[in-house]
Design an enzyme around this catalytic site. Structure first.
Site, PDB file in Angstrom:
ATOM      1  N   SER A 193      43.367  40.461  38.695  1.00 13.20           N
ATOM      2  CA  SER A 193      44.531  40.217  37.826  1.00 13.20           C
ATOM      3  C   SER A 193      45.630  41.210  38.196  1.00 13.20           C
ATOM      4  O   SER A 193      45.435  42.095  39.030  1.00 13.20           O
ATOM      5  CB  SER A 193      44.161  40.386  36.348  1.00 13.20           C
ATOM      6  OG  SER A 193      43.781  41.733  36.074  1.00 13.20           O
ATOM      7  N   VAL A 239      34.247  50.218  41.848  1.00 11.07           N
ATOM      8  CA  VAL A 239      34.792  51.231  42.750  1.00 11.07           C
ATOM      9  C   VAL A 239      34.191  52.608  42.525  1.00 11.07           C
ATOM     10  O   VAL A 239      34.402  53.510  43.343  1.00 11.07           O
ATOM     11  CB  VAL A 239      36.334  51.310  42.638  1.00 11.07           C
ATOM     12  CG1 VAL A 239      36.970  49.990  43.039  1.00 11.07           C
ATOM     13  CG2 VAL A 239      36.778  51.720  41.226  1.00 11.07           C
ATOM     14  N   ASP A 280      36.729  42.800  42.674  1.00 10.53           N
ATOM     15  CA  ASP A 280      36.958  43.191  41.289  1.00 10.53           C
ATOM     16  C   ASP A 280      35.591  43.410  40.659  1.00 10.53           C
ATOM     17  O   ASP A 280      34.589  42.844  41.120  1.00 10.53           O
ATOM     18  CB  ASP A 280      37.720  42.092  40.527  1.00 10.53           C
ATOM     19  CG  ASP A 280      38.403  42.612  39.271  1.00 10.53           C
ATOM     20  OD1 ASP A 280      39.618  42.843  39.314  1.00 10.53           O
ATOM     21  OD2 ASP A 280      37.717  42.803  38.246  1.00 10.53           O
ATOM     22  N   TYR A 307      45.750  59.766  32.371  1.00  9.13           N
ATOM     23  CA  TYR A 307      46.263  58.863  33.407  1.00  9.13           C
ATOM     24  C   TYR A 307      47.196  59.618  34.350  1.00  9.13           C
ATOM     25  O   TYR A 307      47.112  59.468  35.572  1.00  9.13           O
ATOM     26  CB  TYR A 307      47.000  57.712  32.726  1.00  9.13           C
ATOM     27  CG  TYR A 307      47.546  56.648  33.649  1.00  9.13           C
ATOM     28  CD1 TYR A 307      46.736  55.594  34.079  1.00  9.13           C
ATOM     29  CD2 TYR A 307      48.874  56.666  34.063  1.00  9.13           C
ATOM     30  CE1 TYR A 307      47.237  54.602  34.917  1.00  9.13           C
ATOM     31  CE2 TYR A 307      49.384  55.681  34.895  1.00  9.13           C
ATOM     32  CZ  TYR A 307      48.566  54.652  35.320  1.00  9.13           C
ATOM     33  OH  TYR A 307      49.064  53.668  36.141  1.00  9.13           O
ATOM     34  N   GLY A 345      40.334  45.718  42.511  1.00 10.23           N
ATOM     35  CA  GLY A 345      41.000  45.422  41.250  1.00 10.23           C
ATOM     36  C   GLY A 345      41.944  44.250  41.368  1.00 10.23           C
ATOM     37  O   GLY A 345      43.011  44.220  40.746  1.00 10.23           O
ATOM     38  N   THR A 365      52.185  43.487  33.374  1.00  8.88           N
ATOM     39  CA  THR A 365      50.812  43.069  33.655  1.00  8.88           C
ATOM     40  C   THR A 365      50.034  43.047  32.339  1.00  8.88           C
ATOM     41  O   THR A 365      50.508  43.542  31.320  1.00  8.88           O
ATOM     42  CB  THR A 365      50.119  44.053  34.613  1.00  8.88           C
ATOM     43  OG1 THR A 365      50.025  45.332  33.963  1.00  8.88           O
ATOM     44  CG2 THR A 365      50.869  44.178  35.930  1.00  8.88           C
ATOM     45  N   ILE A 382      48.595  43.613  39.301  1.00  9.74           N
ATOM     46  CA  ILE A 382      49.149  44.033  40.585  1.00  9.74           C
ATOM     47  C   ILE A 382      48.224  43.645  41.735  1.00  9.74           C
ATOM     48  O   ILE A 382      48.677  43.179  42.785  1.00  9.74           O
ATOM     49  CB  ILE A 382      49.409  45.548  40.584  1.00  9.74           C
ATOM     50  CG1 ILE A 382      50.531  45.906  39.599  1.00  9.74           C
ATOM     51  CG2 ILE A 382      49.768  46.041  41.983  1.00  9.74           C
ATOM     52  CD1 ILE A 382      50.746  47.394  39.421  1.00  9.74           C
TER      53      ILE A 382
END
Length: 257
Positions: free
Chosen positions: A12, A61, A33, A153, A9, A188, A14
């Site tokens: 972009s 992933v 990514d 989340y 990832g 972000t 973090i």
């Protein structure tokens, strides 16, 4: 002797900051990514005074075969010293309205992806005899449930914290350390979306939500991706070789445990 870290990832946010700081600390970085163009652009912009040759590759992933292929290829060609599982997504929806499709997607990327990549990396490290390091991106939402509109989340990031501890315990016999970082309100592209979503859900403006987040952070500002990256750099360093199974808060005091 140069060391190599894979960052997921990293196109972009973090992940990009982690790749940037790792390169500045003389790591060879493999930027991964799902968006290959983004990964390639990040890799091309990394510092490389020693001519290590940073690389970029596409990685979903949630695909075990692809994760294993990346881990084994890097382990065999360059030596896999560290793996940073950072890829993640979020949706902001009231708990009563969360769809199973969104729940499944959140869990697949945020938790299953960490499991799949951690397993692939650890297998490659064990096979090649590397006493490596794995770091996972969790969240302060992985330590508390008081996070509105992000129930799926929250569940996924609690899972990352628990998985990190389980991995650390079992992989210790191989000399592999496993830790996670728990960021707070990080500036972000993902946060920009969340500002808009939360403003709509609260019936207010993104600027007012942003100020609310700042007010909830004792250090008095939104967190920058580099704040996370510097912490990850420490966990990747030899200075942290006796730290494992930790969920390290890096959130400006927004949540303390």
């Amino acid at each position: 002797m140069s060391k190599t870290v894979v960052v997921t990832g990293a196109g972009s946010g973090i992940g990009k900051a982690i790749a940037t700081v790792a390169a500045q600390r003389d790591w060879r970085v493999v930027v991964t990514d799902i968006d290959l163009d983004a990964a390639t652009a990040v890799a091309a912009g990394l510092d490389d005074p020693a001519g290590l040759g940073h690389e970029a590759t596409q990685l979903d992933v949630t695909d075990p075969a692809q994760a294993a292929m990346v881990a084994d290829d890097i382990a065999d060609r360059l030596g896999l010293d560290a793996w940073m599982s950072n890829a993640g997504i979020s949706f902001m929806v009231p708990f009563l309205d969360v769809s199973l499709d969104n729940y499944d997607l959140t869990m697949d990327i945020n938790l299953k992806g960490v499991f799949i990549c951690g397993q692939a990396a650890a297998r490659a490290m064990v096979r090649t005899g590397r006493r490596g390091t794995i770091v996972n991106t969790a969240s302060m939402a992985g330590k508390q449930g008081r996070v509105p509109y992000l129930s799926d989340y929250v569940a996924s990031k609690h899972g990352v914290v628990g998985l990190t501890q389980a991995m650390a315990y079992e992989l210790a016999e191989h000399g592999i350390t496993v830790n996670c970082v728990c960021p707070g309100f990080v500036a972000t592209p993902m946060q920009s979306r969340e500002l808009d979503w939360e403003a709509q859900l609260r019936g207010t403006t993104p600027d007012k939500v942003k100020q609310m987040w700042i007010d909830d952070t004792p250090l008095g500002r939104l967190q920058q991706p580099e704040d996370v990256a510097y912490t990850v750099a420490f966990l990747l360093s030899d200075d942290a070789r006796f730290i494992t199974g930790e969920a390290l808060a890096v959130n400006g005091g927004a949540y303390m445990d």
